[in-house]
Design a protein around this motif. Structure first.
Motif, short mmCIF file in Angstrom:
data_model
loop_
_atom_site.label_atom_id
_atom_site.label_comp_id
_atom_site.label_asym_id
_atom_site.label_seq_id
_atom_site.Cartn_x
_atom_site.Cartn_y
_atom_site.Cartn_z
N LEU A 165 4.57 6.87 -7.67
CA LEU A 165 5.37 6.72 -6.46
C LEU A 165 5.25 5.24 -6.12
O LEU A 165 4.15 4.76 -5.82
N PRO A 166 6.35 4.49 -6.19
CA PRO A 166 6.26 3.04 -5.97
C PRO A 166 5.82 2.70 -4.55
O PRO A 166 5.89 3.53 -3.64
N ALA A 167 5.39 1.47 -4.37
CA ALA A 167 4.93 1.01 -3.06
C ALA A 167 6.00 1.24 -2.01
O ALA A 167 7.18 0.96 -2.23
N HIS A 168 5.56 1.79 -0.90
CA HIS A 168 6.46 2.06 0.23
C HIS A 168 5.61 2.19 1.49
O HIS A 168 4.39 2.12 1.42
N LYS A 169 6.25 2.37 2.62
CA LYS A 169 5.53 2.59 3.86
C LYS A 169 6.35 3.55 4.72
O LYS A 169 7.55 3.72 4.51
N VAL A 170 5.66 4.20 5.65
CA VAL A 170 6.32 5.12 6.57
C VAL A 170 5.97 4.72 8.00
O VAL A 170 4.97 4.04 8.25
N ASP A 171 6.79 5.16 8.93
CA ASP A 171 6.61 4.78 10.33
C ASP A 171 5.41 5.48 10.97
O ASP A 171 4.84 4.96 11.92
N PRO A 189 1.59 -0.34 3.64
CA PRO A 189 2.16 -0.15 2.29
C PRO A 189 1.17 0.59 1.40
O PRO A 189 -0.04 0.33 1.45
N HIS A 190 1.69 1.49 0.57
CA HIS A 190 0.83 2.26 -0.34
C HIS A 190 1.64 2.74 -1.53
O HIS A 190 2.87 2.84 -1.45
N ALA A 191 0.95 3.00 -2.63
CA ALA A 191 1.56 3.52 -3.85
C ALA A 191 0.58 4.48 -4.50
O ALA A 191 -0.63 4.39 -4.28
#
Length: 113
Positions: free
Chosen positions: A46-52, A87-89
């Protein structure tokens, strides 16, 4: 087509990673949280992304590389919390099952009081 979420009090079966039926699926969603049974097979990412919202990730089975600051990897039984917007992956080192909970934080909540 919308995914079927469980209702309050309904039991959801989370298939073990060796079960061919094991797959990522949304479990429940309300205005305050979402729960997802996350299945990551060895070699998948799961590529690097972030959530609110804040997230809680609990590794139920397997071994994943978890890229988010202080946590280099997670194995069965490991648990991590991330602040909103971090950010996390995730990358599967072995076939893995995780329970992901996203908390839709109320803006007025304060932890310093």
């Amino acid at each position: 087509m919308a995914l079927k979420h469980v209702t309050s009090g309904e039991v959801a079966h989370l298939a073990g990673i060796d079960d061919p039926a094991a797959r990522t699926r949304a479990l429940a969603r309300t205005s305050s949280f979402e729960a997802i049974h996350l299945v990551v097979r060895a070699g998948e990412s799961l590529p690097a992304h972030k959530v609110d919202g804040s997230i809680i990730l609990h590794c139920l089975e397997g071994h994943v590389a978890f890229e988010a600051g202080k946590s280099p990897d997670m194995r069965a039984g490991d648990w991590v919390y991330l602040e909103p917007g971090t950010p996390h992956a995730v990358r599967g080192i072995a076939d893995s099952a995780l329970l992901l909970t996203i908390l839709f934080d109320a803006p007025a909540f304060r932890t310093d009081t």
